[in-house]
Design a protein around this motif. Structure first.
Motif, short mmCIF file in Angstrom:
data_model
loop_
_atom_site.label_atom_id
_atom_site.label_comp_id
_atom_site.label_asym_id
_atom_site.label_seq_id
_atom_site.Cartn_x
_atom_site.Cartn_y
_atom_site.Cartn_z
N HIS A 104 0.84 -1.01 0.26
CA HIS A 104 -0.11 0.04 -0.19
C HIS A 104 0.91 1.28 0.14
O HIS A 104 1.86 1.23 0.82
CB HIS A 104 -0.90 0.11 1.16
N PRO A 105 0.53 2.17 -0.74
CA PRO A 105 1.14 3.55 -0.73
C PRO A 105 1.14 3.91 0.79
O PRO A 105 0.02 3.82 1.39
CB PRO A 105 0.42 4.56 -1.65
N PRO A 106 2.08 4.95 1.21
CA PRO A 106 1.84 5.36 2.62
C PRO A 106 0.61 6.31 2.70
O PRO A 106 0.04 6.73 1.59
CB PRO A 106 3.21 6.65 2.59
N THR A 107 0.22 6.43 3.63
CA THR A 107 -1.36 7.36 3.89
C THR A 107 -0.88 8.70 4.21
O THR A 107 -2.08 9.56 3.98
CB THR A 107 -2.15 6.66 5.11
N ILE A 125 0.58 9.20 -2.05
CA ILE A 125 0.12 8.58 -0.82
C ILE A 125 -1.35 8.38 -1.20
O ILE A 125 -2.05 8.95 -2.01
CB ILE A 125 0.21 9.89 0.41
N LYS A 126 -2.09 7.64 -0.14
CA LYS A 126 -3.57 7.27 -0.18
C LYS A 126 -3.95 7.30 1.18
O LYS A 126 -3.71 6.25 1.53
CB LYS A 126 -3.66 6.18 -1.01
N ALA A 133 -5.19 7.23 -4.97
CA ALA A 133 -4.06 7.78 -4.53
C ALA A 133 -3.98 9.29 -5.06
O ALA A 133 -4.31 9.74 -6.04
CB ALA A 133 -2.71 7.09 -4.70
N THR A 134 -3.13 10.18 -4.42
CA THR A 134 -3.09 11.50 -4.90
C THR A 134 -1.55 11.71 -4.48
O THR A 134 -0.73 11.47 -3.61
CB THR A 134 -3.90 12.45 -4.42
N LYS A 135 -0.83 12.77 -5.38
CA LYS A 135 0.51 13.33 -5.30
C LYS A 135 0.37 14.60 -4.16
O LYS A 135 -0.48 15.38 -4.11
CB LYS A 135 1.18 13.89 -6.41
#
Length: 326
Positions: A104-107, A125-126, A133-135
């Motif tokens: 999972h991407p970092p939150t 992150i998400k 997810a978004t930058k």
């Protein structure tokens, strides 16, 4: 180098064979037409010469064999090395693919820092419960690091004169001035208590900050209500006045003023009460302004007052490390 040596050996062998054939022809001519009286001595000399040539030939053959074996050994070694490299690369690609598919991407930016990153830049992150997810722009160094930018202004290149839909989605560029978006801020802060760091810089490059140990923005259904408390810092507290207020725009008026819309009058969207003591989405001007622009600029009342347009402002959030349950 090896190919050159191989060519040299082959050339040497051809010369030896050519020389042997010429000597044999000379021997035949001498033996049939002009055989000298001391023919035995001549034959013995030629035989000795041929034996020497054969010895040289065997030596060259042996050397050639060793060279070929060395070449084969080198090629095998290189082949083994290449196979090992390809196997390692394939393994790493598989690992990278697995991580990409399953990790999972970092939150948030605090989790980015916890994963070992230390360069302040943009990351994917998400947040929990976010649909995508978004930058975001992360500060991984300041005051312990792990901060996610929600607002960044420093040169006036980006207009902040937008209504609710744009403030919901966000606008600007992460490489410049931007507003992250109310929906994104909600996913970052709506499910867990966050800290807020506000940094302010005037036109003399004096820098101050306001830290709040509790910060949350609610959902759209809640009107993106802001909860903020626990001030500490050097800028003075000009944000707690807007505590528990919904986000107001020109078309969505949630302030407590009964005489006028604060967002319409001050020409900016913000968390208004009666109306505000800070306006970090106001017009970007330079320093002291006229009465006409007073209160309509990017200001923080307890730092330079309401008639001074600041040079730089930043708002950043991160999850609290420890929570007392309040």
């Amino acid at each position: 180098m090896i190919r050159k040596s191989f060519f040299t050996l082959c050339l040497s062998l051809n010369l030896i064979f050519f020389s042997s054939e010429n000597d044999q022809e000379k021997f035949d001519i001498v033996s049939t037409s002009q055989r000298p009286s001391n023919s035995l001595s001549v034959e013995q000399a030629l035989t000795s010469q041929i034996e020497n040539l054969n010895t040289k030939l065997k030596a060259l053959e042996t050397e050639l064999k060793h060279r070929i074996e060395a070449l084969e050994s080198t090629n095998n070694l290189k082949s083994e090395q290449l196979t090992h490299c390809l196997t390692t690369l394939e393994s790493k690609n598989v690992q990278a693919y697995w991580l990409k598919q399953h990790q999972h991407p970092p939150t948030n930016c605090r989790e980015v820092k916890d994963r070992g990153y230390d360069v302040s830049t943009t990351y994917l992150i998400k947040p929990d419960f976010a649909p995508n997810a978004t930058k975001v722009l992360c500060d991984l160094e300041k005051k312990g690091g792990g901060w996610t930018y929600i607002l960044n202004r420093f040169d006036g290149s980006q207009s902040f004169d937008f209504d609710l839909e744009d403030y919901k989605k966000g606008f600007g560029k992460l490489s410049g001035e931007f507003w992250l978006g109310l929906d994104n801020v909600y996913y970052l802060t709506g499910y867990k208590m966050n800290e807020l760091l506000v940094e302010l810089v005037d036109w003399n490059d004096q820098s101050v900050y306001a830290y709040y140990d509790r910060f949350r923005v609610g959902s759209e259904d809640e009107g993106y209500v802001m909860t903020v408390s626990g001030y500490n810092g050097t800028a003075g507290d000009s944000l707690s006045y807007s505590n528990n207020m919904k986000f107001s725009t020109k078309t969505k008026d949630f302030d407590k003023s009964s005489t006028a819309s604060c967002a319409e009058y001050f020409d900016a969207s913000w968390w208004y009460n009666y109306c505000m003591k800070s306006l970090l989405t106001g017009k970007y001007l330079k320093g002291e302004v006229s009465q006409e622009h007073k209160d309509k600029i990017m200001f923080w009342q307890t730092f330079r007052g309401t008639a001074y347009s600041l040079k730089e402002v930043r708002m950043m959030v991160r999850p609290r490390v420890k929570s007392d349950g309040n």
